[in-house]
Design an enzyme around this catalytic site. Sequence first.
Site, mmCIF file in Angstrom:
data_model
loop_
_atom_site.group_PDB
_atom_site.id
_atom_site.type_symbol
_atom_site.label_atom_id
_atom_site.label_comp_id
_atom_site.label_asym_id
_atom_site.label_seq_id
_atom_site.Cartn_x
_atom_site.Cartn_y
_atom_site.Cartn_z
ATOM 1 C CD GLU A 98 -2.530 -1.846 0.465
ATOM 2 O OE1 GLU A 98 -2.683 -1.191 -0.574
ATOM 3 O OE2 GLU A 98 -3.093 -2.931 0.661
ATOM 4 C CG ASP A 140 -3.119 -2.551 -7.960
ATOM 5 O OD1 ASP A 140 -2.044 -2.475 -7.336
ATOM 6 O OD2 ASP A 140 -4.227 -2.261 -7.468
#
Length: 498
Positions: free
Chosen positions: A189, A328
């Site tokens: 993250e 991602d």
Amino acid sequence: MTDPEGTFCLVLHSHLPWLAHHGSWPVGEEWLYQAWAHSYLPVADLLRRFADEGRRDVLTLGVTPVLAAQLDDPYSLRAFHDWLGDWQLRAEHAATLWRGRELLADLAAAEHRTASRSLEDFETRWRHGFSPILRSLVDSGIVELLGGPLTHPFQPLLDERVRDFALRAGLADTALRTGHRPEGIWAPECGYAPGMEAGYAAAGVRRFLVDGPSLRGDTSAARTVGASDVVCFGRDLEVTYRVWSPKAGYPGNGAYRDFHTWAHEVGLKPSRVTGKHIAPEDKAPYDPALAADTVRLHVKDFVDTVVSRLRELRARHGRESLVVAAYDTELFGHWWHEGPAWLEGILRALPEAGVRVTTLRGAAEAGHVAGPVELPASSWGSGKDWRVWDGEQVGDMVRDNAALQRRLLALPIPRDVRSPVLDQVVTEALLALSSDWAFMVTKDSAADYARRRAREHTERFDELATLVRAGDPAAGVRAAQLRALAHPFGRLDARGLA
């Protein structure tokens, strides 16, 4: 040869939590198999083709240990093989059901061809799992590999001993699978707390990612962190958000295949986005030719954006500059059907536009390192702080995780003999600490599933830990049962926490 416009680094972050044996539809194993089929297979194929062309340092690829474990897991390999066969059958059924409906019939035929190619690719290249493929990509020099902590925990909320153990064990697991111990990581993250660079340096990590605001928006060069030699690279949000942002980006274009609209009778996605406020039943059928034209426009737009940004940064700083765009991996194919084609397009077009395309390591070697900088507590989540993982919505989970870590560190772990039972105890704790669960709750994305997963692993930890403390021989039997459900890391040794 003219000087390059500047340097561009594409970073892909590949991650899913442990999903095998933990539910199927709509989250659980189905999530894994869709991402595998629509993102991991085509992205690996693209990189292999680039390697065959003799290209090097095309992008930086992060693969979390828990994802790599799933893509090597014998159960997951067998189940995914079945899923691919079922995909073929669903496409055949769609061809029958949609006969005479031109665009839909063409879509069914194209879907069947893609499923067949994917099945052949899997049976020939993936039969022994992902690690041999990943090793070949690293060996060929086509990618720089990033690693990370074992189960992708939000590191700022970890006890320092747990954080160090998860990171070192994660790097060791990647080295075991690929023959390469990563020098860089995608911090889960992009979570950072001041002082974490000392732990990175001690673990042999030389570079990591942060979000652009952590560098106060100046991402034109990497920076050394604090008094260390560890280097951080910041995402350039002006460029990154051109593709994917909390509110906009290319995948929302009306010509692209709609991710959310299903033809449930065949399990395929037959529609294009059409418009933001169009009801699913009113969406237009997907038109591949229209989508391909839009991909070409978005490739050109992105290349123009990167070149303009590099020229702006050169004018501002008086030197050749750096742009890092990070996403991602699952965006390309899984979430955005046309993503792999766009990815190939920009990686071919950027060098033609005079942009040096390389890895984070390559950018550092090219001199794009300034320093030092004092980083604030930060993440790439909402608000660029920690609120997604320690906010009010997940306050109970934060407290539970803190208590779990205290119980974990109080375990009586002997130093002399390795214990498979204790290895499983630690595994359950780390699976409970995955950052995914809090993210899913805060974002209200399968929140019930996320809470259940965090609770289940915590309960399994406590059950085994109680048996261990009591010296109960049933601990071995129960640990074996739990290993059948979740045993990602054969190398994990609980003694590292002793």
